[in-house]
Scaffold this motif. Structure first.
Motif, PDB file in Angstrom:
ATOM      1  N   SER A  34       0.860  -1.178   0.000  1.00 20.19           N
ATOM      2  CA  SER A  34       0.000   0.000   0.000  1.00 20.19           C
ATOM      3  C   SER A  34       0.896   1.227   0.000  1.00 20.19           C
ATOM      4  O   SER A  34       2.010   1.213   0.523  1.00 20.19           O
ATOM      5  CB  SER A  34      -0.938   0.006   1.203  1.00 20.19           C
ATOM      6  N   THR A  35       0.398   2.289  -0.619  1.00 20.44           N
ATOM      7  CA  THR A  35       1.172   3.523  -0.735  1.00 20.44           C
ATOM      8  C   THR A  35       0.647   4.541   0.273  1.00 20.44           C
ATOM      9  O   THR A  35      -0.328   4.288   0.969  1.00 20.44           O
ATOM     10  CB  THR A  35       1.012   4.112  -2.143  1.00 20.44           C
ATOM     11  N   GLU A  44      -2.811   5.193   0.286  1.00 24.16           N
ATOM     12  CA  GLU A  44      -3.601   4.056   0.768  1.00 24.16           C
ATOM     13  C   GLU A  44      -4.180   3.175  -0.342  1.00 24.16           C
ATOM     14  O   GLU A  44      -5.130   2.439  -0.128  1.00 24.16           O
ATOM     15  CB  GLU A  44      -4.691   4.520   1.745  1.00 24.16           C
ATOM     16  N   THR A  45      -3.591   3.275  -1.535  1.00 21.81           N
ATOM     17  CA  THR A  45      -3.956   2.344  -2.591  1.00 21.81           C
ATOM     18  C   THR A  45      -3.267   1.018  -2.289  1.00 21.81           C
ATOM     19  O   THR A  45      -2.085   0.993  -1.969  1.00 21.81           O
ATOM     20  CB  THR A  45      -3.412   2.848  -3.944  1.00 21.81           C
ATOM     21  N   VAL A  46      -4.017  -0.084  -2.410  1.00 20.28           N
ATOM     22  CA  VAL A  46      -3.426  -1.415  -2.244  1.00 20.28           C
ATOM     23  C   VAL A  46      -3.335  -2.059  -3.622  1.00 20.28           C
ATOM     24  O   VAL A  46      -4.309  -2.073  -4.369  1.00 20.28           O
ATOM     25  CB  VAL A  46      -4.266  -2.291  -1.296  1.00 20.28           C
ATOM     26  N   THR A  47      -2.164  -2.572  -3.947  1.00 23.00           N
ATOM     27  CA  THR A  47      -1.973  -3.111  -5.293  1.00 23.00           C
ATOM     28  C   THR A  47      -0.880  -4.178  -5.291  1.00 23.00           C
ATOM     29  O   THR A  47      -0.061  -4.241  -4.376  1.00 23.00           O
ATOM     30  CB  THR A  47      -1.617  -1.967  -6.271  1.00 23.00           C
ATOM     31  N   ASP A  53       4.403  -0.661  -9.353  1.00 23.08           N
ATOM     32  CA  ASP A  53       2.964  -0.899  -9.262  1.00 23.08           C
ATOM     33  C   ASP A  53       2.505  -1.632 -10.528  1.00 23.08           C
ATOM     34  O   ASP A  53       2.422  -1.049 -11.610  1.00 23.08           O
ATOM     35  CB  ASP A  53       2.259   0.456  -9.118  1.00 23.08           C
ATOM     36  N   ASP A  99      -5.707  -7.204  -3.245  1.00 21.96           N
ATOM     37  CA  ASP A  99      -4.910  -7.185  -2.016  1.00 21.96           C
ATOM     38  C   ASP A  99      -4.230  -8.531  -1.766  1.00 21.96           C
ATOM     39  O   ASP A  99      -3.778  -8.824  -0.660  1.00 21.96           O
ATOM     40  CB  ASP A  99      -5.762  -6.763  -0.812  1.00 21.96           C
TER      41      ASP A  99
END
Ligand code: CA
Length: 425
Positions: free
Chosen positions: A32-33, A36-39, A50, A73
């Motif tokens: 997560s960055t 708060e993006t989860v990838t 990413d 996730d």
């Protein structure tokens, strides 16, 4: 790709000297960055990439991947696509990030969408583990434990040289590096007592292991044969199978490990694929007596992976307490998986199968405190002058793994976790 070709493979992304993550590695993980993006992602040098961003920008269009395969996730969806897709993805990535390929290199406007520094991301559990199995495949470890509990003459149980012994573990408590673990509480029977007492474990131990992650297996009832087993192995992580020896010792008869094992296991965040590890394939120990035909292999199926364990007390430097190697394991992953499914047991994408404690032939290559300090009779001296028979509260245990051949290196990074005091409730 040969070792020489791998050595000569250079990326336009900076790779520090002695990094575990040259372009050839391309491990997969989830992060997560700050936004708060989860990838899903991979890593070259200290740059995290990413994969969803790359996919949305069209760089994987010819691979015909599902649109959301990296917008996840966990890696399970990607893993379930199978080896042909994994290999095509890998070839694409190697081409895209090779030094002379300008396709992405010269498109600066895309770089900020795909790159993060490893210091700016939070690495998460890479897979959703539906099922977890723990083997017991180090002859040295099984012998050491056998000597301690049954004496030299009966050290190895009669089945051990015929069966890759294992048990079904608990998937829910597998956590990623960086997550601390509370000292477990439970029943213990001390040496001079007649009835058990209850309280925090006093014999908190680590187990130096590695685990492999399976791809989608076969339908229930169908086995994975030993010669095809590696087609069903996606990749590997470093695995610390935390163990409370006092709880384990009292509870394990007759059904085996339970609460002494299921309160936590810690894994390294990057899954290194079998394609990256292929260059480090080697012969394992000679197997005598010859295994039954269904677990006989005709090609080298061990991997040369150097392992290290460190203990770091609060506010001091770490001390290396053990160095071992994955190649010491008596039973290979292919044999473990063939044995696991020979009765028709099915496996799923993302299942985790740990090796068992990996002890080597010498006393400095033992993979647990139980063996290193020989049941508490030979305490280890740490660099800060303190002694350890087992792991104390606020000790951090760090495990590292890497492969090296002719000056070419790739690795797993590390799994680190701290033991916190038992929860007082
Ligand atoms: Ca274990």
């Amino acid at each position: 790709m040969t070792l020489q070709q791998a050595k000569e493979l250079e990326s336009w992304v900076n790779v520090p000297k002695n990094s575990d993550f040259p372009l050839f590695n391309l491990p997969l993980g989830v992060f997560s960055t700050t936004s708060e993006t989860v990838t899903c992602g991979t890593r070259i040098g200290d740059s995290v990439i990413d994969l969803n961003a790359l996919h949305q920008l069209g760089y994987f269009d010819d691979l015909k991947l599902p649109d959301d395969v990296f917008m996840q996730d966990a890696l399970n969806d990607f893993i379930s696509l199978g080896k042909d897709v994994h290999r095509a993805w890998r070839s694409k990535m190697i081409a895209l990030f090779s030094k002379d390929n300008a396709t992405l290199r010269d498109r600066d406007e895309h770089h900020k969408e795909i790159f993060s520094s490893v210091d700016d991301v939070q690495l998460m559990m890479p897979v959703f583990v539906q099922d977890y199995t723990d083997f017991y495949s180090s002859k040295e470890h099984a012998t050491n434990v056998g000597i301690m509990f049954r004496g030299k003459d009966n050290a190895l149980m009669p089945n051990w040289l015929h069966i890759p012994v294992g048990y079904h573990g608990r998937a829910s408590s597998i956590v990623v590096s960086g997550e601390d673990i509370h000292r477990p509480k439970g029943q213990q029977l001390t040496a001079d007592a007649e009835v058990p007492a209850f309280g925090p474990s006093k014999m908190m131990d680590f187990e130096l292991e590695m685990a492999f992650i399976t791809t989608e297996g076969k339908p229930l009832g169908h086995r994975i044969k030993v010669e095809e087993a590696e087609d069903y192995i996606f990749g590997m992580v470093v695995f610390n199978d935390w163990s409370a020896r006092d709880i384990q010792k009292w509870e394990y008869v007759p059904l085996g490990p339970f609460l002494g094992k299921n309160f936590g296991s810690s894994i390294s965040p990057w899954v290194v694929t079998m394609e990256a590890l292929e260059l480090f394939r080697c012969e394992g120990p000679k197997q005598q007596p010859e295994p039954l035909p269904y677990i006989q292999t005709n090609k080298p199926s061990a991997f040369d992976i150097a392992l290290e364990v460190q203990i770091q007390p609060e506010q001091t430097e770490p001390t290396t307490v053990a160095k071992s190697n994955f190649k010491y394991l008596y039973w290979s992953m292919a044999q473990q998986l063939a044995h696991h499914t020979v009765n028709g047991c099915n496996v799923s994408a993302g299942d985790m199968m740990a090796s068992g404690t990996i002890s080597g032939p010498t006393e400095d290559a033992y993979g647990s405190m139980l063996e290193l300090a020989w049941k508490g009779t030979k305490p280890l001296q740490l660099n800060d002058g303190s002694e350890r028979k087992f792991i104390l509260d606020n000790d951090t245990v760090i495990m590292k793994a890497h492969c090296e051949r002719d000056g070419f290196r790739l690795g797993f990074g590390e799994v680190r976790s701290k033991i916190l005091p038992a929860i007082d409730d």
